[in-house]
Write a protein that holds these residues in place. Structure first.
Motif, PDB file in Angstrom:
ATOM      1  N   GLU A 113     -13.635  52.626 -10.132  1.00 51.44           N
ATOM      2  CA  GLU A 113     -13.684  53.972 -10.669  1.00 51.44           C
ATOM      3  C   GLU A 113     -12.970  54.962  -9.752  1.00 51.44           C
ATOM      4  OE1 GLU A 113     -17.749  54.893 -11.274  1.00 51.44           O
ATOM      5  OE2 GLU A 113     -18.061  53.328 -12.759  1.00 51.44           O
ATOM      6  N   GLN A 114     -12.230  55.859 -10.372  1.00 51.51           N
ATOM      7  CA  GLN A 114     -11.617  56.958  -9.677  1.00 51.51           C
ATOM      8  C   GLN A 114     -12.093  58.250 -10.332  1.00 51.51           C
ATOM      9  OE1 GLN A 114      -7.372  56.299  -8.813  1.00 51.51           O
ATOM     10  NE2 GLN A 114      -7.615  54.236  -9.617  1.00 51.51           N
ATOM     11  N   ASN A 115     -11.789  59.369  -9.729  1.00 48.83           N
ATOM     12  CA  ASN A 115     -12.335  60.633 -10.206  1.00 48.83           C
ATOM     13  C   ASN A 115     -11.318  61.457 -10.971  1.00 48.83           C
ATOM     14  OD1 ASN A 115     -14.748  59.998  -8.968  1.00 48.83           O
ATOM     15  ND2 ASN A 115     -14.308  61.171  -7.116  1.00 48.83           N
ATOM     16  N   ILE A 116     -11.798  62.170 -11.978  1.00 46.51           N
ATOM     17  CA  ILE A 116     -11.031  63.191 -12.680  1.00 46.51           C
ATOM     18  C   ILE A 116     -11.795  64.507 -12.540  1.00 46.51           C
ATOM     19  CG2 ILE A 116     -10.162  64.008 -14.895  1.00 46.51           C
ATOM     20  CD1 ILE A 116      -9.921  61.153 -15.813  1.00 46.51           C
ATOM     21  N   PRO A 117     -11.281  65.476 -11.784  1.00 45.76           N
ATOM     22  CA  PRO A 117     -11.995  66.750 -11.642  1.00 45.76           C
ATOM     23  C   PRO A 117     -11.871  67.593 -12.912  1.00 45.76           C
ATOM     24  CG  PRO A 117      -9.910  66.837 -10.477  1.00 45.76           C
ATOM     25  CD  PRO A 117     -10.061  65.419 -10.967  1.00 45.76           C
ATOM     26  N   ALA A 118     -12.942  68.250 -13.281  1.00 48.15           N
ATOM     27  CA  ALA A 118     -12.949  69.135 -14.453  1.00 48.15           C
ATOM     28  C   ALA A 118     -13.010  70.588 -13.979  1.00 48.15           C
ATOM     29  CB  ALA A 118     -14.144  68.830 -15.351  1.00 48.15           C
TER      30      ALA A 118
END
Length: 264
Positions: A21-26
């Protein structure tokens, strides 16, 4: 350790790393308080669609429209991808209602009165005056022409149960009870979509891309790249989410908050 075995081990580690898993900032854009029961989503013009006391609403900054039909019971499914031809499905009465853009009723289709038995378990707007229909009596997906009142099955009987589904004008997508994904086009060609993770809520963006939630966390799955991304910085007390064109709407008890996210 041999050279080939060592190379295999390194490649395996790299593959595992890329699959992690990697991150997607909102980025939060705007919020509005709304006293509603079910948030359905928003269209390309920003109009909101929702249910309150089993009344269906369409709302923008200037106008509010509503449709109410208490005789048909609870609204089960809404398809608003064509704002000029909105579909409401009432499962308890096996009936679909079609509405215009001001939520005036234009057609009522009671499938229990059809010449050939149809028990609708899934439905959506398709192209060329047709509806996607999954007939649970035959376990087949087909197209119903609502001008000619005719139905044509386009798949063989499906194996397993339909756990979740979505559709657009040209494609019907579904996930079975083994978490396998499939898509069928209007010509009956079936495509296998990669397996999805267990979910609480899910939205199928395309044959490859999925947004889903599990235990209060939001994720984006890119099946083509075999990657799962965690969507960060959103309110985790949400009751419903809806994604469209890089905008993620989160519905909580306080109202609706829009976030900007950039899908890889």
């Amino acid at each position: 350790m041999s050279y080939k075995l060592g190379l295999f081990f390194v490649l395996f580690q790299l593959a595992s790393l890329f699959a992690q898993e990697q991150n997607i900032p909102a980025k939060q854009l705007a919020s509005q308080q709304m006293d509603i029961d079910v948030f359905v989503g928003f269209d390309t013009t920003g109009d909101l669609y929702y249910i309150k006391n089993n009344v269906f609403y369409r709302k923008n900054d200037k106008e509010l429209w509503q449709y109410k039909n208490v005789s048909l019971g609870k609204i089960t499914k809404i398809d608003f991808q064509n704002q000029l031809k909105i579909m409401l499905y009432y499962e308890n009465f096996n009936t679909i209602i079609l509405l215009d853009n001001q939520l005036n009723e234009t057609q009522k289709i009671n499938f229990s009165e059809n010449e050939f038995p149809i028990l609708v378990a899934a439905s959506g707007i398709a192209s060329q005056n047709r509806l996607w229909i999954y007939n649970s009596l035959t376990q087949q997906i087909g197209l119903y022409d609502f001008l000619k009142n005719s139905f044509q099955s386009i798949t063989p009987s499906l194996e397993g149960n339909v756990k979740y589904y979505e559709s657009d004008f040209n494609t019907f997508r579904w996930i079975d009870d083994k978490m396998n994904g499939y898509a069928v086009d209007v010509f009956g060609k079936i495509t296998t979509i990669n397996k999805v993770r267990d979910f609480d809520q899910i939205q199928l963006i395309s044959n490859q891309d999925v947004v889903f939630s599990k235990d209060g966390n939001l994720f984006f799955q890119d099946a083509k790249k075999n990657r799962i991304y965690s969507i960060e910085n959103v309110d985790k007390s949400f009751k419903k989410f809806y994604y469209k064109d890089q905008i993620l709407a989160i519905f909580t008890d306080q109202g609706i908050t829009n976030y900007k996210i950039t899908i890889p």
